[in-house]
Design a protein around this motif. Structure first.
Motif, PDB file in Angstrom:
ATOM      1  N   LEU A  26      50.717 -20.790 -39.652  1.00 16.24           N
ATOM      2  CA  LEU A  26      51.002 -19.427 -39.207  1.00 16.24           C
ATOM      3  C   LEU A  26      50.480 -19.203 -37.789  1.00 16.24           C
ATOM      4  CD1 LEU A  26      50.057 -17.469 -42.453  1.00 16.24           C
ATOM      5  CD2 LEU A  26      52.343 -17.619 -41.451  1.00 16.24           C
ATOM      6  N   GLY A  27      49.271 -19.692 -37.499  1.00 12.33           N
ATOM      7  CA  GLY A  27      48.701 -19.530 -36.174  1.00 12.33           C
ATOM      8  C   GLY A  27      49.488 -20.263 -35.115  1.00 12.33           C
ATOM      9  N   ARG A  28      50.012 -21.408 -35.474  1.00 11.14           N
ATOM     10  CA  ARG A  28      50.805 -22.181 -34.517  1.00 11.14           C
ATOM     11  C   ARG A  28      52.106 -21.458 -34.188  1.00 11.14           C
ATOM     12  NH1 ARG A  28      51.862 -28.642 -35.389  1.00 11.14           N
ATOM     13  NH2 ARG A  28      52.227 -29.194 -33.184  1.00 11.14           N
ATOM     14  N   ALA A  29      52.666 -20.778 -35.168  1.00 12.36           N
ATOM     15  CA  ALA A  29      53.945 -20.086 -34.971  1.00 12.36           C
ATOM     16  C   ALA A  29      53.797 -18.765 -34.237  1.00 12.36           C
ATOM     17  CB  ALA A  29      54.619 -19.860 -36.320  1.00 12.36           C
ATOM     18  N   ASP A  30      52.762 -17.975 -34.572  1.00  9.38           N
ATOM     19  CA  ASP A  30      52.627 -16.625 -34.017  1.00  9.38           C
ATOM     20  C   ASP A  30      51.239 -16.108 -34.370  1.00  9.38           C
ATOM     21  OD1 ASP A  30      52.636 -13.844 -33.546  1.00  9.38           O
ATOM     22  OD2 ASP A  30      54.774 -13.681 -33.962  1.00  9.38           O
ATOM     23  N   LEU A  31      50.363 -16.025 -33.395  1.00 10.28           N
ATOM     24  CA  LEU A  31      48.985 -15.639 -33.682  1.00 10.28           C
ATOM     25  C   LEU A  31      48.864 -14.198 -34.155  1.00 10.28           C
ATOM     26  CD1 LEU A  31      46.695 -17.309 -30.986  1.00 10.28           C
ATOM     27  CD2 LEU A  31      46.521 -17.520 -33.470  1.00 10.28           C
ATOM     28  N   VAL A  32      49.685 -13.308 -33.654  1.00 10.67           N
ATOM     29  CA  VAL A  32      49.608 -11.914 -34.086  1.00 10.67           C
ATOM     30  C   VAL A  32      50.015 -11.787 -35.550  1.00 10.67           C
ATOM     31  CG1 VAL A  32      50.621  -9.625 -33.816  1.00 10.67           C
ATOM     32  CG2 VAL A  32      49.862 -10.883 -31.804  1.00 10.67           C
ATOM     33  N   ALA A  33      51.163 -12.381 -35.898  1.00 11.73           N
ATOM     34  CA  ALA A  33      51.586 -12.353 -37.292  1.00 11.73           C
ATOM     35  C   ALA A  33      50.557 -13.041 -38.176  1.00 11.73           C
ATOM     36  CB  ALA A  33      52.949 -13.019 -37.438  1.00 11.73           C
ATOM     37  N   CYS A  34      49.973 -14.121 -37.674  1.00 13.40           N
ATOM     38  CA  CYS A  34      48.943 -14.839 -38.421  1.00 13.40           C
ATOM     39  C   CYS A  34      47.735 -13.953 -38.677  1.00 13.40           C
ATOM     40  CB  CYS A  34      48.533 -16.090 -37.652  1.00 13.40           C
ATOM     41  SG  CYS A  34      47.211 -17.047 -38.422  1.00 13.40           S
ATOM     42  N   LEU A 177      46.835 -25.531 -31.493  1.00 14.79           N
ATOM     43  CA  LEU A 177      47.964 -26.455 -31.586  1.00 14.79           C
ATOM     44  C   LEU A 177      49.141 -25.963 -30.754  1.00 14.79           C
ATOM     45  CD1 LEU A 177      48.078 -27.361 -35.403  1.00 14.79           C
ATOM     46  CD2 LEU A 177      47.268 -28.811 -33.532  1.00 14.79           C
ATOM     47  N   ALA A 178      49.424 -24.671 -30.823  1.00 13.02           N
ATOM     48  CA  ALA A 178      50.560 -24.118 -30.073  1.00 13.02           C
ATOM     49  C   ALA A 178      50.349 -24.263 -28.573  1.00 13.02           C
ATOM     50  CB  ALA A 178      50.771 -22.654 -30.447  1.00 13.02           C
ATOM     51  N   ALA A 180      48.489 -26.596 -27.158  1.00 10.51           N
ATOM     52  CA  ALA A 180      48.617 -28.035 -26.888  1.00 10.51           C
ATOM     53  C   ALA A 180      50.077 -28.469 -26.875  1.00 10.51           C
ATOM     54  CB  ALA A 180      47.840 -28.823 -27.934  1.00 10.51           C
ATOM     55  N   ASP A 181      50.918 -27.815 -27.687  1.00  6.41           N
ATOM     56  CA  ASP A 181      52.337 -28.163 -27.726  1.00  6.41           C
ATOM     57  C   ASP A 181      52.979 -28.061 -26.343  1.00  6.41           C
ATOM     58  OD1 ASP A 181      52.357 -28.695 -30.449  1.00  6.41           O
ATOM     59  OD2 ASP A 181      53.008 -26.678 -31.007  1.00  6.41           O
ATOM     60  N   THR A 182      52.538 -27.106 -25.541  1.00  6.80           N
ATOM     61  CA  THR A 182      53.108 -26.934 -24.204  1.00  6.80           C
ATOM     62  C   THR A 182      52.834 -28.161 -23.343  1.00  6.80           C
ATOM     63  OG1 THR A 182      52.851 -24.526 -24.328  1.00  6.80           O
ATOM     64  CG2 THR A 182      53.081 -25.483 -22.142  1.00  6.80           C
ATOM     65  N   LEU A 183      51.614 -28.687 -23.415  1.00  9.45           N
ATOM     66  CA  LEU A 183      51.276 -29.872 -22.638  1.00  9.45           C
ATOM     67  C   LEU A 183      52.035 -31.097 -23.146  1.00  9.45           C
ATOM     68  CD1 LEU A 183      49.695 -31.424 -20.526  1.00  9.45           C
ATOM     69  CD2 LEU A 183      47.723 -31.469 -22.090  1.00  9.45           C
ATOM     70  N   LEU A 184      52.111 -31.266 -24.453  1.00  5.50           N
ATOM     71  CA  LEU A 184      52.823 -32.416 -25.005  1.00  5.50           C
ATOM     72  C   LEU A 184      54.294 -32.374 -24.624  1.00  5.50           C
ATOM     73  CD1 LEU A 184      52.819 -34.945 -26.756  1.00  5.50           C
ATOM     74  CD2 LEU A 184      53.146 -33.467 -28.763  1.00  5.50           C
ATOM     75  N   ARG A 269      50.341 -16.714 -25.674  1.00  4.55           N
ATOM     76  CA  ARG A 269      49.500 -17.495 -26.580  1.00  4.55           C
ATOM     77  C   ARG A 269      48.093 -17.637 -26.026  1.00  4.55           C
ATOM     78  NH1 ARG A 269      53.671 -21.441 -26.394  1.00  4.55           N
ATOM     79  NH2 ARG A 269      55.232 -21.082 -28.025  1.00  4.55           N
ATOM     80  N   ILE A 270      48.004 -17.874 -24.730  1.00  2.73           N
ATOM     81  CA  ILE A 270      46.685 -18.058 -24.123  1.00  2.73           C
ATOM     82  C   ILE A 270      45.842 -16.796 -24.255  1.00  2.73           C
ATOM     83  CG2 ILE A 270      45.450 -18.415 -21.950  1.00  2.73           C
ATOM     84  CD1 ILE A 270      46.620 -20.969 -23.005  1.00  2.73           C
ATOM     85  N   VAL A 271      46.408 -15.650 -23.927  1.00  2.00           N
ATOM     86  CA  VAL A 271      45.611 -14.425 -24.000  1.00  2.00           C
ATOM     87  C   VAL A 271      45.342 -14.032 -25.451  1.00  2.00           C
ATOM     88  CG1 VAL A 271      46.262 -13.570 -21.725  1.00  2.00           C
ATOM     89  CG2 VAL A 271      47.660 -12.956 -23.695  1.00  2.00           C
ATOM     90  N   ASP A 272      46.315 -14.276 -26.328  1.00  2.00           N
ATOM     91  CA  ASP A 272      46.095 -13.967 -27.747  1.00  2.00           C
ATOM     92  C   ASP A 272      44.971 -14.822 -28.316  1.00  2.00           C
ATOM     93  OD1 ASP A 272      48.121 -12.095 -27.768  1.00  2.00           O
ATOM     94  OD2 ASP A 272      49.603 -13.395 -28.730  1.00  2.00           O
ATOM     95  N   LEU A 273      45.018 -16.131 -28.050  1.00  2.00           N
ATOM     96  CA  LEU A 273      43.992 -17.026 -28.601  1.00  2.00           C
ATOM     97  C   LEU A 273      42.636 -16.717 -27.992  1.00  2.00           C
ATOM     98  CD1 LEU A 273      43.216 -19.374 -30.405  1.00  2.00           C
ATOM     99  CD2 LEU A 273      43.950 -20.947 -28.586  1.00  2.00           C
TER     100      LEU A 273
END
Length: 300
Positions: A26-34, A177-178, A180-184, A269-273
């Motif tokens: 859930l966190g990987r998909a959407d931190l707010v919804a998570c 993870l989300a 990190a996905d951007t870098l990968l 994602r960055i500001v949410d995390l």
């Protein structure tokens, strides 16, 4: 906001790892919804553990950040809550909430219906950019009818309090993870150079170590669900927080400002995390862990 509420296994019943995997996904998909789904899942676990058996009865939040500024008074018709409760994720989304309040016999947990005129989210109390969609406004309770869940001190005194804290760390891990996905994805689409690849390798090391700690925590919770999990949770949360912070830093160093300025989803994602990670109490949590190590001995 439409959020699919996950049917996660309860912690400490043999499938805690699957629960953590679900929260991380859930966190990987959407931190707010998570954040909102995790609160609902935590409320289900709390109510089950404290004998307030839940059913399919609404969208729940856990509004229990210390210290409590809400007072509970016993009236002839039952308990009533009055006061302002800050940090209420899903202030308009939740139909119900578990709320801590100060009663004459100590701090208690109550189930409260989130509806006017008894419960009112206050405008202007969540001017956030990070996790803005979580709508964590202050909610004002005015003589709100409430049902006690457990006895005085039971909410924070039960092992499940710490199980929930580890669940939050799994959400942080998913958010990392989300990022990190951007870098990968960038490394797979073009040649980034040796320094960026070194950062990618270090990200993998940090995430692998964090997940190993979460896996170990899940195994220990299932093996001894009634054991005091305070030290376990503090360690797991600190490791995941450190890993997520490192991921944010290394992805930024590897890719520069471009995705922060041109990729709105990555920037969010960055500001949410970053905001979500501040549910950790940083050095205060490490100090608490240090005290536990002195009192109980170190596992190493």
């Amino acid at each position: 906001m439409l959020i699919d509420l996950p049917d996660l296994p309860l912690p400490g019943r043999g499938d805690t790892l699957e629960r953590l995997r679900g929260l991380a996904a859930l966190g990987r998909a959407d931190l707010v919804a998570c954040r909102l789904a995790e609160g609902h899942a935590d409320a289900v676990a709390i109510r089950t553990e404290l004998g307030d058996e839940p059913g399919d009865d609404g969208r729940w939040g856990v509004w229990a950040a210390a210290p409590s500024t809400v007072r509970a008074e016993r009236a002839p018709e039952g308990w009533r809550l009055t006061g302002d409760r800050p940090w209420c994720p899903g202030a308009a989304w939740c139909t119900d909430a578990l709320v801590t309040a100060v009663a004459e016999d100590g701090i208690r947990l109550f189930a409260v219906r989130n509806e006017g005129p008894y419960a009112q989210p206050l405008e202007g109390t969540w001017p956030a950019i990070g996790m803005s969609g979580s709508d964590s406004r202050t909610v004002r309770f005015t003589g709100a009818p409430a049902r006690p869940v457990g006895g005085p001190g039971e909410y924070a005194g039960r092992p499940g309090f710490w199980h929930g804290g580890i669940g939050v760390a799994a959400c942080w891990y998913g958010g990392a993870l989300a990022v990190a996905d951007t870098l990968l994805a960038a490394a797979r689409s073009k040649e980034l150079g040796p320094h960026a690849l070194a950062h990618l390798g270090a990200v993998d090391v940090a995430l692998g170590a964090a997940w190993a700690v979460l896996e170990d925590a899940a195994r220990r919770i299932d093996a001894e669900p009634r054991a005091d999990a305070g030290r376990l949770a503090l360690r797991a949360r600190a490791v995941v927080e450190s890993a997520a912070t490192e991921v944010i830093d290394r992805v930024g160093r590897a890719l520069g400002a471009d995705p922060l300025c041109r990729d709105v989803m990555h920037a969010q994602r960055i500001v949410d995390l970053t905001v979500y990670l501040r549910q950790s109490h940083a050095e205060s949590d490490l100090e608490q862990l240090g005290h536990l190590l002195v009192e109980e001995g170190a596992p190493w």
